[in-house]
Each structure stands twice: as structure tokens, then as C-alpha cells.
Enzyme design. Sequence first.
Site, PDB file in Angstrom:
ATOM      1  N   LYS A 179       0.759  -1.286  -0.026  1.00 41.86           N
ATOM      2  CA  LYS A 179       0.039   0.068   0.181  1.00 41.86           C
ATOM      3  C   LYS A 179       0.919   1.038   0.197  1.00 41.86           C
ATOM      4  O   LYS A 179       1.659   1.594   1.114  1.00 41.86           O
ATOM      5  CB  LYS A 179      -0.979  -0.065   1.231  1.00 41.86           C
ATOM      6  CG  LYS A 179      -2.095   1.158   0.905  1.00 41.86           C
ATOM      7  CD  LYS A 179      -2.602   1.815   2.146  1.00 41.86           C
ATOM      8  CE  LYS A 179      -1.636   2.765   2.889  1.00 41.86           C
ATOM      9  NZ  LYS A 179      -1.498   4.152   1.791  1.00 41.86           N
ATOM     10  N   GLU A 255      10.984   1.682   9.660  1.00 41.05           N
ATOM     11  CA  GLU A 255      11.967   2.682   9.394  1.00 41.05           C
ATOM     12  C   GLU A 255      10.842   4.123   9.491  1.00 41.05           C
ATOM     13  O   GLU A 255      10.296   4.441   8.806  1.00 41.05           O
ATOM     14  CB  GLU A 255      12.329   2.783   8.005  1.00 41.05           C
ATOM     15  CG  GLU A 255      13.260   1.574   7.779  1.00 41.05           C
ATOM     16  CD  GLU A 255      13.771   1.299   6.339  1.00 41.05           C
ATOM     17  OE1 GLU A 255      13.314   1.689   5.521  1.00 41.05           O
ATOM     18  OE2 GLU A 255      14.708   0.400   6.427  1.00 41.05           O
ATOM     19  N   CYS A 289      14.116  11.549   5.059  1.00 39.32           N
ATOM     20  CA  CYS A 289      14.186  11.302   6.449  1.00 39.32           C
ATOM     21  C   CYS A 289      15.523  11.403   6.862  1.00 39.32           C
ATOM     22  O   CYS A 289      15.597  11.550   8.249  1.00 39.32           O
ATOM     23  CB  CYS A 289      13.688   9.623   6.665  1.00 39.32           C
ATOM     24  SG  CYS A 289      14.593   8.716   5.841  1.00 39.32           S
ATOM     25  N   GLU A 382       9.983  16.564  14.514  1.00 39.59           N
ATOM     26  CA  GLU A 382      10.444  16.704  12.938  1.00 39.59           C
ATOM     27  C   GLU A 382       9.401  17.431  12.212  1.00 39.59           C
ATOM     28  O   GLU A 382       8.402  17.463  12.421  1.00 39.59           O
ATOM     29  CB  GLU A 382      10.395  15.247  12.721  1.00 39.59           C
ATOM     30  CG  GLU A 382      10.707  15.096  11.131  1.00 39.59           C
ATOM     31  CD  GLU A 382      10.334  13.609  10.549  1.00 39.59           C
ATOM     32  OE1 GLU A 382       9.366  13.170  10.922  1.00 39.59           O
ATOM     33  OE2 GLU A 382      11.295  12.880  10.047  1.00 39.59           O
TER      34      GLU A 382
HETATM   35  P1  NAD Z   1       2.919   8.539   7.121  1.00 41.98           P
HETATM   36  O1  NAD Z   1       3.383   7.931   8.529  1.00 41.98           O
HETATM   37  O2  NAD Z   1       1.944   9.732   7.164  1.00 41.98           O
HETATM   38  O3  NAD Z   1       2.477   7.536   6.076  1.00 41.98           O
HETATM   39  C1  NAD Z   1       3.388   6.576   5.722  1.00 41.98           C
HETATM   40  C2  NAD Z   1       2.201   5.484   4.999  1.00 41.98           C
HETATM   41  O4  NAD Z   1       1.525   4.870   6.081  1.00 41.98           O
HETATM   42  C3  NAD Z   1       1.415   5.950   3.952  1.00 41.98           C
HETATM   43  O5  NAD Z   1       1.189   4.842   3.272  1.00 41.98           O
HETATM   44  C4  NAD Z   1       0.194   6.312   5.074  1.00 41.98           C
HETATM   45  O6  NAD Z   1      -1.231   5.875   3.991  1.00 41.98           O
HETATM   46  C5  NAD Z   1       0.034   4.992   5.808  1.00 41.98           C
HETATM   47  N1  NAD Z   1      -0.629   5.113   7.076  1.00 41.98           N
HETATM   48  C6  NAD Z   1      -0.884   6.256   7.440  1.00 41.98           C
HETATM   49  N2  NAD Z   1      -1.528   6.028   9.034  1.00 41.98           N
HETATM   50  C7  NAD Z   1      -1.737   4.652   8.898  1.00 41.98           C
HETATM   51  C8  NAD Z   1      -2.322   3.583   9.697  1.00 41.98           C
HETATM   52  N3  NAD Z   1      -2.859   4.065  10.892  1.00 41.98           N
HETATM   53  N4  NAD Z   1      -2.424   2.461   9.485  1.00 41.98           N
HETATM   54  C9  NAD Z   1      -1.850   2.107   8.390  1.00 41.98           C
HETATM   55  N5  NAD Z   1      -1.279   2.738   7.522  1.00 41.98           N
HETATM   56  C10 NAD Z   1      -1.117   4.121   7.700  1.00 41.98           C
HETATM   57  O7  NAD Z   1       4.408   9.130   6.659  1.00 41.98           O
HETATM   58  P2  NAD Z   1       4.560  10.280   5.310  1.00 41.98           P
HETATM   59  O8  NAD Z   1       4.067  11.655   5.553  1.00 41.98           O
HETATM   60  O9  NAD Z   1       4.027   9.478   4.118  1.00 41.98           O
HETATM   61  O10 NAD Z   1       6.215  10.236   5.175  1.00 41.98           O
HETATM   62  C11 NAD Z   1       6.991  11.200   6.003  1.00 41.98           C
HETATM   63  C12 NAD Z   1       7.504  10.562   7.390  1.00 41.98           C
HETATM   64  O11 NAD Z   1       7.995   9.107   6.958  1.00 41.98           O
HETATM   65  C13 NAD Z   1       8.411  11.162   7.928  1.00 41.98           C
HETATM   66  O12 NAD Z   1       8.216  11.217   9.320  1.00 41.98           O
HETATM   67  C14 NAD Z   1       9.861  10.558   7.772  1.00 41.98           C
HETATM   68  O13 NAD Z   1      10.881  10.919   8.534  1.00 41.98           O
HETATM   69  C15 NAD Z   1       9.280   9.418   7.703  1.00 41.98           C
HETATM   70  N6  NAD Z   1      10.398   8.333   6.671  1.00 41.98           N
HETATM   71  C16 NAD Z   1      11.254   7.602   7.293  1.00 41.98           C
HETATM   72  C17 NAD Z   1      12.176   6.973   6.513  1.00 41.98           C
HETATM   73  C18 NAD Z   1      13.242   5.824   7.214  1.00 41.98           C
HETATM   74  O14 NAD Z   1      13.926   5.262   6.670  1.00 41.98           O
HETATM   75  N7  NAD Z   1      13.469   5.887   8.531  1.00 41.98           N
HETATM   76  C19 NAD Z   1      12.269   7.018   5.086  1.00 41.98           C
HETATM   77  C20 NAD Z   1      11.073   8.016   4.431  1.00 41.98           C
HETATM   78  C21 NAD Z   1      10.339   8.550   5.445  1.00 41.98           C
HETATM   79  O1  6OD Z   2      18.710   4.865   0.744  1.00 36.92           O
HETATM   80  C1  6OD Z   2      17.768   4.172   1.376  1.00 36.92           C
HETATM   81  O2  6OD Z   2      17.761   2.955   1.124  1.00 36.92           O
HETATM   82  C2  6OD Z   2      16.835   4.456   2.181  1.00 36.92           C
HETATM   83  N1  6OD Z   2      15.998   3.752   2.643  1.00 36.92           N
HETATM   84  C3  6OD Z   2      16.431   5.951   2.159  1.00 36.92           C
HETATM   85  C4  6OD Z   2      15.692   6.482   3.106  1.00 36.92           C
HETATM   86  C5  6OD Z   2      15.258   7.649   3.037  1.00 36.92           C
HETATM   87  C6  6OD Z   2      14.280   8.443   3.639  1.00 36.92           C
HETATM   88  O3  6OD Z   2      13.431   9.305   3.338  1.00 36.92           O
END
Ligand code: NAD
Ligand code: 6OD
Length: 478
Positions: A179, A255, A289, A382
Site C-alpha cells: 500500500k 523505518e 528522512c 521533526e
Molecule cells: P505517514 O506515516 O503519514 O504515512 C506513511 C504510510 O503509512 C502511508 O502509506 C500512509 O497511508 C500509511 N498510514 C498512515 N496511517 C496509517 C495507519 N494508521 N495504519 C496503516 N497505515 C497508515 O508518513 P509520510 O507522511 O508518508 O512520510 C513522511 C514520514 O516518513 C516522516 O516522518 C519521515 O521521517 C518518515 N520516513 C522515514 C524513513 C526511514 O527510512 N526512516 C524514510 C522515509 C520517510
Molecule cells: O537509501 C535508502 O535505502 C533509504 N532507505 C533511504 C531512506 C530515505 C528516507 O527518506
Amino acid sequence: MKAEHYVGGVFRSDGPSFPLIAPVDGSELGTVPEATREVVDDAVTAAQRALRGPWGATGAEERAAALRAVADGIQARFDEFVDAEVADTGRPRDFARTVDVPRAIGNFRAYADLLYGRPERAYTTQVPGWSAGTGQALNYTVRRPLGVVAIISPWNLPLLLSTWKIAPALACGNAVVLKPSEETPSTATLLARVIDDAGLSDGAFNLVHGHGPAAAGEFLTGHPGVDAIAFTGESATGAAIMRNAADHVTPVSFELGGKNPALVFADADLDAAVDGTVRSSFTHSGQICLCTERVYVDRPIFDEFVVRLGERASALDGYGPMISAAHRDKVLSYYRLARDEGATVVAGGGAPAFGDERDTGFHVEPTVLTGLPETARTVREEVFGPVCHVAPFDTEDEALALANDSPYGLASTVWTRDLSRAHRVAPRVETGIVWVNCWNLRDLRTPFGGVKASGIGREGGEYSLDFFSEPVNVCIQI
Ligand code: NAD
Ligand code: 6OD
């Protein structure tokens, strides 16, 4: 690009739908089907059927060939993937051409390669009546797939981050239900087309679109037929998914968010540190992220560093928008909050006026702040936008204490020319990844993940194969 679900080898878009908005100018790109509970059920059932059918009987060599066929399929439609990612995210075209699409191809190739040389039966031991039981035994370990893996991905690197999990999950023989974020459905749909053309067994890969809470995401992560969840997104969403998955004790790999620090020591190459911080704070308008939002600088070079970073931030152009109007409003609310909390705005601090069609899009200015106490919400929470706060430090220990005073622990960057300092400091920074004199330099085989509220588990190379498969010990008495 028409977003569609892909369930059991069939494309469908029945049921309700919602509009897809282009962040670059706010125009409507099309509509996206919203998966109902029935569609999610169908996808999980199709995945279970695939595991009982031909997909469940594949060997590593066959799966490696399938992954290569998917990589080749993405390569063949390279420009379509670039167009779709640029339209959904508004990111600069060059970024999609050089990062998103090549990395997606790389993800499939890397895990195909890793399947060779990885014994499916490993670590044989002879136990001469050593523990409970009698006699000698031959122990060996078999790696089994987990089963149906739900992958929930975010909008910031849609194709890169979904393929980062899909490839190893399929490599290990699992069936996948993806998803993607509701904001960025297009490259996932194209990927389903490529996987369909590559001839993977029906149900090995399934795609459902829709929102998270009380919708497709929640239906999927709470589904009793799901055997594991690999999630990337906000820490608060991770907590919600964990609660939802708890009833079935479903294993998770998370993540999550970050508030990443950079430490700039007075012995650093200042040009490199300024360049590096421009990249680490403002790449993809801060919507990675791994981006730096807290910069701690040795007091002797603090003033010069701030001036130079501010000048560079003010001079940036060609940067992309925030993903949505809601996210733009959130980032701008932090810019206002920072002022209320007493920040000095060195650069940016608002929304730009371009005088063209971008003014109906969701842009915010790259922003550099100073002068906030460490307790300020802008320093602790964040933002996920193009903003960093710069503060001085006087000693190495103080720099480490400041960097580590955070609920998050994803990534950090240390700028120093002193080799001993680099080795002394890096292991003491409480983040899952520490870069020294660089940022986001990635080898796909290295462990990737966060500590504290930034995640659970590690992915990358063998670490991913370990999460997406289960070691089973077989003990034969001799
Ligand atoms: P988000 O948590 O709002 O959404 C991520 C996904 O989760 C989407 O597909 C969303 O539809 C789904 N989702 C939301 N609520 C849900 C629930 N209750 N149950 C199941 N699925 C649900 O995140 P975002 O706004 O899409 O992305 C930004 C965030 O992601 C930032 O906090 C960023 O730091 C983090 N991020 C982390 C990494 C990492 O590797 N650590 C990488 C990329 C992004
Ligand atoms: O480079 C990657 O493999 C990775 N997981 C990056 C994540 C970036 C977050 O926004």
C-alpha cells in the site's frame, strides 16, 4: 497515469476514489481508487494462494531471474517512471532520473545478486550430548519466507522506498501486498504493470491504494492473514500500526522519523561542511528522512558557518514543493512557531512568490534558524521540510550531549579532519547511521535503520534477507 489496484494478477479500480493533486501547481492529475476492506481481503487472499501455488514452489534461482526481469522492465520504461514520479511529487526531474528510478532498478538487481552465495541451509553444528537430551545431533538451519508481507510506504521517495522492501521480500519467497502513500500512487501502478509483464506468478505481488487510518492501511496491517509488516513513515504512524498488529503478534520492521543532527568541528574542511550541510538539509526540500534539521557548530567557526549556510540557502532555486497543501501548511506553521519561540531567521522563513504557475503549488523557502533553546519545539520535533536550526557548542562532549538529546535516532553527520576525533565521536552518536565528512553515501548492503523512536530493526543487504525470512532449526539425532 491511471492508478489501479493489482490483485491476484488482475488490475481493477472498482469502488470509491479520490483526487490526485500535483504539488507543483495544485492541479488535479487524476483519481485514485480507495481500496475497501473487500479489496484488501482479496489482495491478502491472492497472496496466500500464490504461496500455496507456483510462487511458493520457486527456488532462489528462479526468483533471482524474476527480480532481474523486473529491473529490466523498469529500465525499459525509465522515462515513464521519471514522468510519474515527477508528476506525483513535484521533485526536480534530475532527482528522479539520477536517484529514484536508478535506485529502484538497483534494489531489484542487488537482491537478485545477493540470492547467489546465500545458502538456504546454513550453519551446521554437531552437538555431542551437550544440553538437555542424549546423544549426538546434527543441527542445520533452513530459511523460510515469512508468508504474506504487507508493505506500507511513504510519499517522499515513493518508488525507491517501496522497491527497497519489495525486492528483498520477493527474493526470500514471500508474497507481497503493497500500500503506497495515497499522495503518490503512480509509480507503484507502473511497477505493477512491469511485474505483470515480467510474468511473476499471480498474487506474488499485489497493490492496493488508499489512505491509512480507518482505511486500506489499517485494514491491511490489522489483517489476520498478514504475516509481517514492513513500514516506512512517521513514528506516530508506526505506533498506530504496532497497536493494530499487536492482536496477531505480527512482526514489524519500522523505518520511522528523525530529527537528524550534524556536528561541525572547528578542524573540519569548512567548504565541505557548508556544501554538505546544504545538501543534507535542503535536498528534496528537506523531505528525506535522513535530512539534517539540527546543526551544532564549534564556537570558533560558528559565525562564519551561519553566514555561509544562510547565503547558500537564500541562493537556492529550482527546489521542489512540499508534497501537499497540508504539509506546506505544517512546515509554515513551524516557521511561525520558530519566530514565536524566539528564533533569528537567517534565511527564508516563508513561502516564495515566483510570479508564475508555481505560486498555486506548495513551495516553502529553504530556511536557516539560530538562537533557539534546545527545549524549543522547533528544535525537538521533526518538521520534514527545508529547515535547520544552527547552534554553537564548546566541547566534544557537549556536542555529543546536544546531538543525543532527542527522542529520535536515525542519521547523523560528523564534519572533522581529525581522524581520531572521527573514530571517537562516531560510535557515541545515538543514531543508526553516522556519516563522517559526507551525507547519504549509500551502499545497499550496509545496515539501514534507526534507534529510539526512529525505527525497529535494520534493512539493507543481508539484514533485509534476515528480516524477510525465518531461520528454522532442524535437529537430527545421530
Ligand atoms: P505517514 O506515516 O503519514 O504515512 C506513511 C504510510 O503509512 C502511508 O502509506 C500512509 O497511508 C500509511 N498510514 C498512515 N496511517 C496509517 C495507519 N494508521 N495504519 C496503516 N497505515 C497508515 O508518513 P509520510 O507522511 O508518508 O512520510 C513522511 C514520514 O516518513 C516522516 O516522518 C519521515 O521521517 C518518515 N520516513 C522515514 C524513513 C526511514 O527510512 N526512516 C524514510 C522515509 C520517510
Ligand atoms: O537509501 C535508502 O535505502 C533509504 N532507505 C533511504 C531512506 C530515505 C528516507 O527518506
